[in-house]
Design an enzyme around this catalytic site. Structure first.
Site, PDB file in Angstrom:
ATOM      1  CG  HIS A  44      42.583  43.826  47.145  1.00 58.51           C
ATOM      2  ND1 HIS A  44      43.808  43.691  46.554  1.00 58.51           N
ATOM      3  CD2 HIS A  44      42.718  43.320  48.393  1.00 58.51           C
ATOM      4  CE1 HIS A  44      44.661  43.151  47.412  1.00 58.51           C
ATOM      5  NE2 HIS A  44      44.019  42.900  48.529  1.00 58.51           N
TER       6      HIS A  44
ATOM      7  CG  PHE B  75      49.308  47.062  41.145  1.00 55.51           C
ATOM      8  CD1 PHE B  75      48.488  45.937  41.034  1.00 55.51           C
ATOM      9  CD2 PHE B  75      48.708  48.316  41.201  1.00 55.51           C
ATOM     10  CE1 PHE B  75      47.110  46.055  40.993  1.00 55.51           C
ATOM     11  CE2 PHE B  75      47.313  48.439  41.168  1.00 55.51           C
ATOM     12  CZ  PHE B  75      46.518  47.317  41.050  1.00 55.51           C
TER      13      PHE B  75
ATOM     14  CB  CYS C 177      25.946  57.128  54.562  1.00 57.03           C
ATOM     15  SG  CYS C 177      25.591  57.521  52.829  1.00 57.03           S
TER      16      CYS C 177
ATOM     17  CB  CYS D 289      28.428  57.639  50.444  1.00 51.74           C
ATOM     18  SG  CYS D 289      28.781  58.939  51.635  1.00 51.74           S
TER      19      CYS D 289
ATOM     20  CD  GLN E  65      46.496  39.658  45.541  1.00 48.23           C
ATOM     21  OE1 GLN E  65      47.148  40.395  46.297  1.00 48.23           O
ATOM     22  NE2 GLN E  65      47.088  38.806  44.724  1.00 48.23           N
TER      23      GLN E  65
ATOM     24  CB  SER F 258      54.468  40.363  43.088  1.00 52.23           C
ATOM     25  OG  SER F 258      53.661  41.251  43.867  1.00 52.23           O
TER      26      SER F 258
ATOM     27  CB  CYS G 133      24.913  61.210  54.241  1.00 60.45           C
ATOM     28  SG  CYS G 133      26.518  61.184  53.408  1.00 60.45           S
TER      29      CYS G 133
ATOM     30  CG  ASN H  95      53.752  35.532  38.739  1.00 62.59           C
ATOM     31  OD1 ASN H  95      52.661  36.103  38.598  1.00 62.59           O
ATOM     32  ND2 ASN H  95      54.851  36.172  39.114  1.00 62.59           N
TER      33      ASN H  95
ATOM     34  CB  ALA I 296      47.753  42.973  38.823  1.00 63.68           C
TER      35      ALA I 296
HETATM   36  N1  APR Z   1      50.831  36.090  33.154  1.00 62.32           N
HETATM   37  C1  APR Z   1      51.367  35.679  34.342  1.00 62.32           C
HETATM   38  N2  APR Z   1      51.922  36.529  35.235  1.00 62.32           N
HETATM   39  C2  APR Z   1      51.935  37.839  34.902  1.00 62.32           C
HETATM   40  C3  APR Z   1      51.405  38.341  33.690  1.00 62.32           C
HETATM   41  C4  APR Z   1      50.836  37.393  32.801  1.00 62.32           C
HETATM   42  N3  APR Z   1      50.308  37.762  31.619  1.00 62.32           N
HETATM   43  N4  APR Z   1      51.579  39.691  33.676  1.00 62.32           N
HETATM   44  C5  APR Z   1      52.198  40.017  34.834  1.00 62.32           C
HETATM   45  N5  APR Z   1      52.415  38.923  35.569  1.00 62.32           N
HETATM   46  C6  APR Z   1      53.009  38.817  36.911  1.00 62.32           C
HETATM   47  C7  APR Z   1      54.130  39.788  37.201  1.00 62.32           C
HETATM   48  O1  APR Z   1      55.376  39.206  36.833  1.00 62.32           O
HETATM   49  C8  APR Z   1      54.010  39.981  38.713  1.00 62.32           C
HETATM   50  O2  APR Z   1      54.821  39.049  39.405  1.00 62.32           O
HETATM   51  O3  APR Z   1      51.971  39.146  37.810  1.00 62.32           O
HETATM   52  C9  APR Z   1      52.533  39.688  38.998  1.00 62.32           C
HETATM   53  C10 APR Z   1      51.745  40.918  39.368  1.00 62.32           C
HETATM   54  O4  APR Z   1      52.242  41.394  40.593  1.00 62.32           O
HETATM   55  P1  APR Z   1      51.775  42.834  41.121  1.00 62.32           P
HETATM   56  O5  APR Z   1      51.909  43.820  40.040  1.00 62.32           O
HETATM   57  O6  APR Z   1      52.472  43.068  42.437  1.00 62.32           O
HETATM   58  O7  APR Z   1      50.205  42.663  41.373  1.00 62.32           O
HETATM   59  P2  APR Z   1      49.487  41.926  42.573  1.00 62.32           P
HETATM   60  O8  APR Z   1      50.332  40.821  43.118  1.00 62.32           O
HETATM   61  O9  APR Z   1      48.129  41.570  42.126  1.00 62.32           O
HETATM   62  O10 APR Z   1      49.387  43.102  43.683  1.00 62.32           O
HETATM   63  C11 APR Z   1      48.621  42.822  44.839  1.00 62.32           C
HETATM   64  O11 APR Z   1      48.868  45.131  45.495  1.00 62.32           O
HETATM   65  O12 APR Z   1      48.852  47.383  45.088  1.00 62.32           O
HETATM   66  C12 APR Z   1      48.110  46.332  45.537  1.00 62.32           C
HETATM   67  O13 APR Z   1      45.777  46.369  45.497  1.00 62.32           O
HETATM   68  C13 APR Z   1      46.890  46.124  44.694  1.00 62.32           C
HETATM   69  O14 APR Z   1      45.685  44.044  44.397  1.00 62.32           O
HETATM   70  C14 APR Z   1      46.962  44.664  44.285  1.00 62.32           C
HETATM   71  C15 APR Z   1      47.940  44.082  45.283  1.00 62.32           C
END
Ligand code: APR
Length: 238
Positions: free
Chosen positions: A119, A35, A130, A127, A101, A188, A148, A209, A24
């Site tokens: 994901h 998230f 089905c 649906c 993801q 994360s 369905c 990250n 994310a």
């Molecule tokens: N550049 C680099 N890193 C970033 C940025 C950015 N601009 N913005 C946020 N982050 C980092 C955050 O510091 C965090 O460590 O991205 C990471 C996002 O972590 P999460 O919010 O846990 O997202 P993610 O790891 O994708 O979650 C995995 O969890 O809830 C489920 O399905 C959902 O696919 C998701 C999965």
């Protein structure tokens, strides 16, 4: 930071088979919340109440409200520079595939061709009974399945309590296992089984990250914003 990005460019140049895995954090610079950061989705709603298969069966109005809002918010987002750099790196032969993801579809929208949506994709509606594909409008208006007849439309995304799409997972794993370099961006690494990727490659692992993550031994860590780092990487390699 510049030296680290130059080291990343050298790793990619020396790799015959580079795979990228995104989370994310790859989409926050396109104004999609992640998230688990302080402004992340799971600090506003309980994922087990909205993003869980039980929520679909037992609290459909809440499930529907949450995913309707996320789908509508996609109308206002576009890929950022980092998505385009990854697509250009694939086109130039530096990247083999992206395993994401994220359910936004922004990698494909930016032009990346081999994207494994581990994901699912928020813009695809099906649906639950089905698997018949439907329009976003059918979901938003709570239409019944036109095949369905069941009132069970949902986004084609992996909910907590569900397994990942096997064929997509198998392809992604094969690419990671065969890779000489795995670049992990904006995650994360909290969610199994995707958080096992760093252990599955025989190649170098790079972690990009905003914050550090414990429990891994990365060959290179670049702490910063994905879009800015990828933009700088694009200036070196493209
Ligand atoms: N550049 C680099 N890193 C970033 C940025 C950015 N601009 N913005 C946020 N982050 C980092 C955050 O510091 C965090 O460590 O991205 C990471 C996002 O972590 P999460 O919010 O846990 O997202 P993610 O790891 O994708 O979650 C995995 O969890 O809830 C489920 O399905 C959902 O696919 C998701 C999965």
């Amino acid at each position: 930071m510049k030296r680290a990005i130059e080291e990343l460019a050298a790793i990619i140049k020396n790799s015959k088979n580079t795979v990228v895995m995104t989370g994310a954090g790859m989409d926050t610079e396109s104004n999609i919340p992640d998230f688990r950061s302080k402004d992340g989705w799971w600090n506003k709603v309980d994922p087990m109440k909205v993003a869980n298969i039980d929520a679909f069966y037992e609290h459909y109005p809440t499930f529907h409200e949450f995913y309707s809002a996320r789908i509508k918010s996609l109308d206002r987002v576009v890929p950022h520079k980092g998505h385009y750099v990854l697509a250009d790196l694939e086109r130039a032969g530096y990247i083999k595939s992206i395993a994401t993801q994220n359910i936004s579809g922004l990698h494909s929208q930016a032009g990346s061709k081999t994207v494994y949506e581990l994901h699912g994709n928020l813009r695809r509606i099906r649906c639950n009974e089905c698997y018949q594909e439907h329009s976003i409008d059918d979901f938003l208006t709570k239409a019944a399945c036109n095949y369905c007849g069941k009132k069970a439309l949902r986004p084609d995304v992996v909910l907590f309590g569900e397994t990942l799409p096997a064929s997509i997972w198998d392809k992604a794993i094969k690419d990671v296992e065969d890779s000489d370099a795995l670049i992990i961006i904006g995650t994360s690494l909290q969610v199994y089984p995707v958080n096992q990727f760093p252990y599955m490659t025989r190649g170098k692992v790079v972690f990009i990250n905003m914050e550090r993550v414990d429990g891994y031994n990365f060959d290179l860590e670049i702490i910063g914003k994905a879009g800015e780092i990828l933009n700088e990487l694009g200036h070196i390699l493209l």
